[in-house]
Design a protein around this motif. Structure first.
Motif, PDB file in Angstrom:
ATOM      1  N   LEU A 181      15.780   4.428   2.977  1.00 32.85           N
ATOM      2  CA  LEU A 181      15.047   3.229   2.879  1.00 32.85           C
ATOM      3  C   LEU A 181      14.206   2.627   3.983  1.00 32.85           C
ATOM      4  CD1 LEU A 181      16.660   1.299  -0.080  1.00 32.85           C
ATOM      5  CD2 LEU A 181      14.384   2.554  -0.274  1.00 32.85           C
ATOM      6  N   ALA A 182      15.040   2.559   4.959  1.00 33.60           N
ATOM      7  CA  ALA A 182      14.580   2.047   6.262  1.00 33.60           C
ATOM      8  C   ALA A 182      13.198   2.912   6.899  1.00 33.60           C
ATOM      9  CB  ALA A 182      15.656   1.981   7.317  1.00 33.60           C
ATOM     10  N   ALA A 183      13.729   4.391   6.646  1.00 30.79           N
ATOM     11  CA  ALA A 183      12.402   5.203   7.028  1.00 30.79           C
ATOM     12  C   ALA A 183      10.962   5.068   6.176  1.00 30.79           C
ATOM     13  CB  ALA A 183      13.132   6.526   6.963  1.00 30.79           C
ATOM     14  N   GLY A 184      11.504   4.785   4.806  1.00 31.60           N
ATOM     15  CA  GLY A 184      10.459   4.512   3.947  1.00 31.60           C
ATOM     16  C   GLY A 184       9.388   3.146   4.149  1.00 31.60           C
ATOM     17  N   TYR A 185      10.148   2.174   4.704  1.00 27.50           N
ATOM     18  CA  TYR A 185       9.463   0.903   4.911  1.00 27.50           C
ATOM     19  C   TYR A 185       8.856   1.039   6.333  1.00 27.50           C
ATOM     20  CZ  TYR A 185      11.613  -1.257   0.614  1.00 27.50           C
ATOM     21  OH  TYR A 185      11.953  -1.755  -0.307  1.00 27.50           O
ATOM     22  N   ALA A 186       9.648   1.785   7.257  1.00 26.57           N
ATOM     23  CA  ALA A 186       8.734   2.093   8.586  1.00 26.57           C
ATOM     24  C   ALA A 186       7.628   2.582   8.357  1.00 26.57           C
ATOM     25  CB  ALA A 186       9.696   2.747   9.375  1.00 26.57           C
ATOM     26  N   ALA A 187       7.554   3.835   7.349  1.00 26.85           N
ATOM     27  CA  ALA A 187       6.210   4.628   7.370  1.00 26.85           C
ATOM     28  C   ALA A 187       5.172   3.574   6.594  1.00 26.85           C
ATOM     29  CB  ALA A 187       6.505   5.657   6.303  1.00 26.85           C
ATOM     30  N   LEU A 188       5.868   2.587   5.662  1.00 26.28           N
ATOM     31  CA  LEU A 188       4.791   1.824   5.099  1.00 26.28           C
ATOM     32  C   LEU A 188       4.199   0.803   6.086  1.00 26.28           C
ATOM     33  CD1 LEU A 188       4.011   0.977   2.148  1.00 26.28           C
ATOM     34  CD2 LEU A 188       5.908  -0.672   2.281  1.00 26.28           C
ATOM     35  N   GLY A 189       4.613   0.817   7.228  1.00 26.93           N
ATOM     36  CA  GLY A 189       4.066  -0.118   8.419  1.00 26.93           C
ATOM     37  C   GLY A 189       4.927  -1.453   8.476  1.00 26.93           C
ATOM     38  N   VAL A 190       6.094  -1.483   8.057  1.00 22.97           N
ATOM     39  CA  VAL A 190       6.956  -2.696   8.438  1.00 22.97           C
ATOM     40  C   VAL A 190       7.244  -2.746   9.892  1.00 22.97           C
ATOM     41  CG1 VAL A 190       9.047  -3.848   7.831  1.00 22.97           C
ATOM     42  CG2 VAL A 190       7.781  -2.990   6.072  1.00 22.97           C
ATOM     43  N   ARG A 191       7.076  -3.977  10.307  1.00 23.69           N
ATOM     44  CA  ARG A 191       7.161  -4.100  11.825  1.00 23.69           C
ATOM     45  C   ARG A 191       8.679  -4.733  12.348  1.00 23.69           C
ATOM     46  NH1 ARG A 191       1.372  -4.484  12.233  1.00 23.69           N
ATOM     47  NH2 ARG A 191       1.694  -6.781  12.167  1.00 23.69           N
TER      48      ARG A 191
ATOM     49  N   VAL B 152       6.203  -1.905  -6.114  1.00 21.29           N
ATOM     50  CA  VAL B 152       6.703  -2.145  -7.485  1.00 21.29           C
ATOM     51  C   VAL B 152       7.888  -1.315  -7.978  1.00 21.29           C
ATOM     52  CG1 VAL B 152       6.161  -2.697  -9.870  1.00 21.29           C
ATOM     53  CG2 VAL B 152       4.365  -2.850  -8.046  1.00 21.29           C
ATOM     54  N   VAL B 153       9.230  -1.868  -8.217  1.00 24.21           N
ATOM     55  CA  VAL B 153      10.198  -1.228  -8.432  1.00 24.21           C
ATOM     56  C   VAL B 153      10.027  -0.397  -9.829  1.00 24.21           C
ATOM     57  CG1 VAL B 153      12.590  -1.326  -9.007  1.00 24.21           C
ATOM     58  CG2 VAL B 153      11.796  -2.571  -7.118  1.00 24.21           C
ATOM     59  N   GLU B 154       9.550  -1.234 -11.196  1.00 24.95           N
ATOM     60  CA  GLU B 154       9.536  -0.504 -12.252  1.00 24.95           C
ATOM     61  C   GLU B 154       8.058   0.235 -12.248  1.00 24.95           C
ATOM     62  OE1 GLU B 154      11.887  -0.605 -14.416  1.00 24.95           O
ATOM     63  OE2 GLU B 154      12.946  -2.285 -13.935  1.00 24.95           O
ATOM     64  N   ALA B 155       8.332   1.850 -12.000  1.00 19.62           N
ATOM     65  CA  ALA B 155       7.301   2.456 -11.922  1.00 19.62           C
ATOM     66  C   ALA B 155       6.277   2.494 -13.001  1.00 19.62           C
ATOM     67  CB  ALA B 155       7.569   3.811 -11.520  1.00 19.62           C
ATOM     68  N   ALA B 156       6.644   2.364 -14.026  1.00 22.30           N
ATOM     69  CA  ALA B 156       5.723   2.562 -15.270  1.00 22.30           C
ATOM     70  C   ALA B 156       4.836   1.280 -15.241  1.00 22.30           C
ATOM     71  CB  ALA B 156       6.551   2.432 -16.827  1.00 22.30           C
ATOM     72  N   GLU B 157       4.976   0.126 -14.581  1.00 30.42           N
ATOM     73  CA  GLU B 157       4.414  -1.065 -14.455  1.00 30.42           C
ATOM     74  C   GLU B 157       3.672  -1.210 -12.997  1.00 30.42           C
ATOM     75  OE1 GLU B 157       7.399  -3.676 -15.160  1.00 30.42           O
ATOM     76  OE2 GLU B 157       7.702  -3.317 -17.384  1.00 30.42           O
ATOM     77  N   ALA B 158       3.523  -0.228 -12.328  1.00 28.43           N
ATOM     78  CA  ALA B 158       3.164  -0.410 -10.958  1.00 28.43           C
ATOM     79  C   ALA B 158       1.650  -0.321 -11.103  1.00 28.43           C
ATOM     80  CB  ALA B 158       3.784   0.699  -9.823  1.00 28.43           C
ATOM     81  N   GLY B 159       1.017   0.509 -11.775  1.00 24.12           N
ATOM     82  CA  GLY B 159      -0.431   0.433 -11.703  1.00 24.12           C
ATOM     83  C   GLY B 159      -0.799   1.235 -10.299  1.00 24.12           C
TER      84      GLY B 159
ATOM     85  N   THR C 271       4.825   2.374  -5.322  1.00 25.85           N
ATOM     86  CA  THR C 271       6.163   2.214  -6.070  1.00 25.85           C
ATOM     87  C   THR C 271       7.394   2.289  -5.239  1.00 25.85           C
ATOM     88  OG1 THR C 271       6.585   4.600  -6.702  1.00 25.85           O
ATOM     89  CG2 THR C 271       5.039   3.462  -8.156  1.00 25.85           C
ATOM     90  N   TYR C 272       8.649   1.905  -5.550  1.00 29.28           N
ATOM     91  CA  TYR C 272       9.633   1.906  -4.896  1.00 29.28           C
ATOM     92  C   TYR C 272      10.194   3.388  -4.807  1.00 29.28           C
ATOM     93  CZ  TYR C 272      14.567   1.300  -3.813  1.00 29.28           C
ATOM     94  OH  TYR C 272      15.912   1.542  -3.287  1.00 29.28           O
ATOM     95  N   GLY C 273       9.991   4.191  -5.929  1.00 30.02           N
ATOM     96  CA  GLY C 273      10.514   5.503  -6.022  1.00 30.02           C
ATOM     97  C   GLY C 273       9.864   6.369  -4.965  1.00 30.02           C
ATOM     98  N   SER C 274       8.433   6.134  -4.798  1.00 29.21           N
ATOM     99  CA  SER C 274       7.595   6.836  -3.846  1.00 29.21           C
ATOM    100  C   SER C 274       7.860   6.481  -2.449  1.00 29.21           C
ATOM    101  CB  SER C 274       6.210   6.660  -4.286  1.00 29.21           C
ATOM    102  OG  SER C 274       5.785   5.387  -3.763  1.00 29.21           O
ATOM    103  N   LEU C 275       8.275   5.169  -2.233  1.00 28.65           N
ATOM    104  CA  LEU C 275       8.875   4.777  -0.894  1.00 28.65           C
ATOM    105  C   LEU C 275      10.247   5.606  -0.424  1.00 28.65           C
ATOM    106  CD1 LEU C 275       8.251   1.339   0.733  1.00 28.65           C
ATOM    107  CD2 LEU C 275      10.554   2.339   0.645  1.00 28.65           C
ATOM    108  N   HIS C 276      10.966   5.721  -1.720  1.00 32.25           N
ATOM    109  CA  HIS C 276      12.341   6.023  -1.279  1.00 32.25           C
ATOM    110  C   HIS C 276      12.094   7.662  -0.914  1.00 32.25           C
ATOM    111  CE1 HIS C 276      16.249   7.795  -2.001  1.00 32.25           C
ATOM    112  NE2 HIS C 276      16.707   6.664  -1.882  1.00 32.25           N
ATOM    113  N   ALA C 277      11.156   8.360  -1.604  1.00 34.93           N
ATOM    114  CA  ALA C 277      11.055   9.969  -1.575  1.00 34.93           C
ATOM    115  C   ALA C 277      10.425  10.005   0.019  1.00 34.93           C
ATOM    116  CB  ALA C 277       9.968  10.366  -2.668  1.00 34.93           C
ATOM    117  N   SER C 278       9.632   9.112   0.228  1.00 40.83           N
ATOM    118  CA  SER C 278       8.883   9.355   1.715  1.00 40.83           C
ATOM    119  C   SER C 278      10.178   9.217   3.050  1.00 40.83           C
ATOM    120  CB  SER C 278       7.612   8.436   2.145  1.00 40.83           C
ATOM    121  OG  SER C 278       7.992   7.106   1.961  1.00 40.83           O
ATOM    122  N   GLY C 279      10.684   7.916   2.408  1.00 41.49           N
ATOM    123  CA  GLY C 279      11.991   7.783   3.385  1.00 41.49           C
ATOM    124  C   GLY C 279      12.884   8.979   3.684  1.00 41.49           C
ATOM    125  N   GLY C 280      13.116   9.763   2.623  1.00 43.33           N
ATOM    126  CA  GLY C 280      13.845  10.916   2.548  1.00 43.33           C
ATOM    127  C   GLY C 280      13.356  11.876   3.265  1.00 43.33           C
ATOM    128  N   ARG C 281      11.907  12.143   3.334  1.00 43.45           N
ATOM    129  CA  ARG C 281      11.222  13.326   4.011  1.00 43.45           C
ATOM    130  C   ARG C 281      11.033  12.951   5.534  1.00 43.45           C
ATOM    131  NH1 ARG C 281       7.695  12.704  -0.456  1.00 43.45           N
ATOM    132  NH2 ARG C 281       6.270  11.520   0.729  1.00 43.45           N
TER     133      ARG C 281
END
Length: 603
Positions: free
Chosen positions: A56-66, A146-153, A157-167
């Motif tokens: 998750l840290a990798a995902g948030y870093a990729a999002l731009g969290v400083r 947004v954690v609930e992917a179906a409501e993210a519009g 999404t949290y899921g995509s952030l977690h996936a990017s962190g994994g990569r």
């Protein structure tokens, strides 16, 4: 005393990520975090939890969290919240949880005040309070996760952030990032729930939290790797300590309870060894037990009452620092085995070795009720600004009604007007400013004025009288503690909530709310039909009048209630009369019932 696990360095220099590494290395196979998935519990070990945090840290870093920036979180007690909080800390960012009940204007204030560019929210319920800020040029908010992917519009999404962190995860980058943290860095900012005015941002450091936890563990007796039912909001300092920081310090096991309404059912399932509840939680649990006891056959009820008296006699001995006599010990063990434990087991409370409360005054009758089951609720006291606990009772020394003695490393004294002052290593360094700096709230000698009124007895125990700003000053110049009067009124099981008013007036009045659980049980016992309006029923009103009369008999003339009004509907955070930590929002209640209060002063 709790066994202190290996500490990865000098206590004053330890950061939370260093403790998480220690847990993965020394206790990697032990459970860290559990949550419900349908009817089953899903569990992460400490090794697995750290791996999730790293991804998750990798995902948030990729999002731009400083490093150093505030990231806001609004969701319940779910794994995404717990893991994201720790992931942000490993990046050197500062997680800030916002109460799920916060109004849109409160959310906007925190966004602007904290300068947050990112927020993580649960789903559709939260989005209307956050989305307008994305389009507001005066607000810094840039992105919602947004954690609930179906409501993210269109939001991330949290899921995509977690996936990017994994990569993108790279072990060296992760380890390098958290090792740049210092104990004096901000670990979190906790916005006070605000009984009046805008919330203030309380900046707490790694050092504040670690030293507070170590000091608390020198008083509290726990088995190693103890379990904790986590159900209070993470926006409150109590659950932030109990549900995140202390479990990391202790390598303990956190059971997430996403819906606070399910905490009683969770306790019945898990039979916890420790349980913390603010006074209102203990009141509601006591009300449920009382209702169940009232339904027992008379012979069984008498046996329970006799066992209660035996348990209270034992607690009285311990409170005086005396060893119970052999006769009392034997009587208690028999009562515990044959009567009390079977009843406590129904509530999941038969294995408890530590029961605690804080945040507001504990009604004496509630404390005495639980003492009748052998449970001494160890009252503690502190503020967000003091990293939670300043004083606490302990098994070796307690006074029921007091909030105990100071933890190691903390000093307390009272000012001339009775206000409690605190000094020590776990007192915060200041309130957050919009520019990112802090304004110190301590005087030149390091004393923090808490706003609470109290006294310190000859044995060093602190007794809280009231909030300084909540003290009622009557038109005759007399000072009255509203909490003292309110607790006297609530000793009757029919009265669940009370607010006393009288500032600048010649006498006190009260707004009373029926207990939603005990009032129907009492009514049924009196033969009152389930569909009847209890507030308007003559028998209920007569009993409430007797309750007020009984409370007045224990109060001095200035403290006595002259008139009152019985109200329908329980006060709650959702309806606005309580803070998320279940304290009375006195200003809100007085404004909402302004006409009723005026009528109580009209001849």
């Amino acid at each position: 005393m709790t066994t202190i696990l290996r500490l990865p360095g000098d206590p004053a220099d330890i950061t939370l990520p260093a403790l998480l590494l220690r847990n993965a290395e020394d206790h990697g196979d032990l459970p860290a975090l559990s949550w419900r998935t349908g009817e089953q519990w899903t569990t992460l070990t400490w090794r697995e939890a750290r791996r999730k945090v790293a991804v998750l840290a990798a995902g948030y870093a990729a999002l731009g969290v400083r490093r150093g920036e505030h990231v806001l979180i609004m969701m319940g007690n779910r794994p995404e919240h717990w893991l994201s909080d720790l992931a942000l800390v490993h990046l050197g960012a500062v997680p800030v949880t916002v109460y799920g009940t916060a109004a849109p204007e409160q959310v906007a204030h925190i966004v602007r005040h904290s300068g947050a560019r990112f927020a993580i929210v649960e789903g559709a319920r939260e989005l209307p309070r956050w989305e307008p800020l994305l389009a507001d040029e005066s607000a810094p908010l840039e992105c919602l996760v947004v954690v609930e992917a179906a409501e993210a519009g269109a939001h991330r999404t949290y899921g995509s952030l977690h996936a990017s962190g994994g990569r993108l995860f790279h072990p060296d980058a992760f380890e390098k990032a958290w090792q740049e943290n210092r104990a004096t860095d901000a670990l979190t900012v906790v916005y006070t729930s605000g009984t009046t005015g805008d919330p203030k941002g309380v900046r707490l450091t790694h050092r504040n939290v670690v030293l507070n936890g170590i000091a608390l563990d020198s008083v509290v007796e726990f088995p190693e790797h103890v379990g904790h039912i986590c159900y209070l909001p993470f926006a409150h300092i109590a659950e932030r300590l109990l549900g995140i920081y202390l479990p990391v310090l202790r390598a303990a096991h956190v059971y997430l309870c996403a819906d606070p309404a399910h905490v009683a059912a969770t306790a019945r399932e898990l039979h916890p060894v420790q349980f913390f509840g603010v006074p209102r939680v203990w009141e509601k649990l006591a009300a449920s037990v009382r209702a169940a006891l009232a339904a027992l056959p008379e012979e069984r009820r008498r046996a329970v009452e006799a066992a209660n008296e035996t348990a209270r006699a034992r607690v009285d001995c311990l409170e005086r620092g005396e060893e119970p006599s052999a006769e009392l010990r034997a009587a208690y063990e028999e009562a515990k085995e044959k009567v009390l434990d079977p009843l406590l087991a129904l509530a999941g409370f038969d294995r408890l070795v530590w029961t605690a409360s804080a945040s507001a005054p504990m009604p004496p009758d509630v404390a005495r009720f639980w003492a009748g089951f052998g449970l001494v609720i160890m009252d503690a006291w502190g503020l967000t600004e003091t990293t939670g606990v300043v004083t606490t009772n302990g098994p070796d020394a307690f006074r029921m009604g007091s909030v105990g003695r100071p933890l190691d490393g903390l000093e307390i004294r009272t000012a001339d007007d009775g206000e409690i002052l605190v000094r020590g290593a776990t007192v915060f360094d200041g309130y957050l400013r919009p520019d990112g700096g802090v304004d110190s709230a301590c005087d030149a000698d390091g004393w923090f004025a808490t706003g609470d009124i109290g006294r310190i007895d000859e044995d060093g125990f602190l007794w809280i009288t009231d909030r300084k700003k909540e003290m009622i000053v009557t038109s005759t110049g007399k000072n009255v503690s509203p909490a003292l009067v309110e607790n006297a009124l609530k000793e009757h099981p029919l009265i669940g909530q009370a607010l006393v008013h009288g500032d600048g007036r010649s006498y006190l009045v009260a707004l009373l709310v029926l207990d939603p659980e005990l009032a129907p049980a009492w009514a049924a016992a009196q033969g009152i039909g389930a569909g009847e309006d209890l507030v308007a029923h003559a028998a209920v009103r007569e009993e409430v009048a007797r309750a007020v009369e009984a409370a007045n008999a224990r109060l001095n003339r200035t403290e006595q209630i002259k008139r009152y009004r019985l109200l329908a509907g329980e006060w709650s955070p959702e309806t606005g009369e309580l803070t998320p930590s279940l304290k009375l929002r006195r200003r809100v209640i007085r404004e909402r019932y302004k006409q009723v209060v005026e009528e109580l002063y009209t001849p």
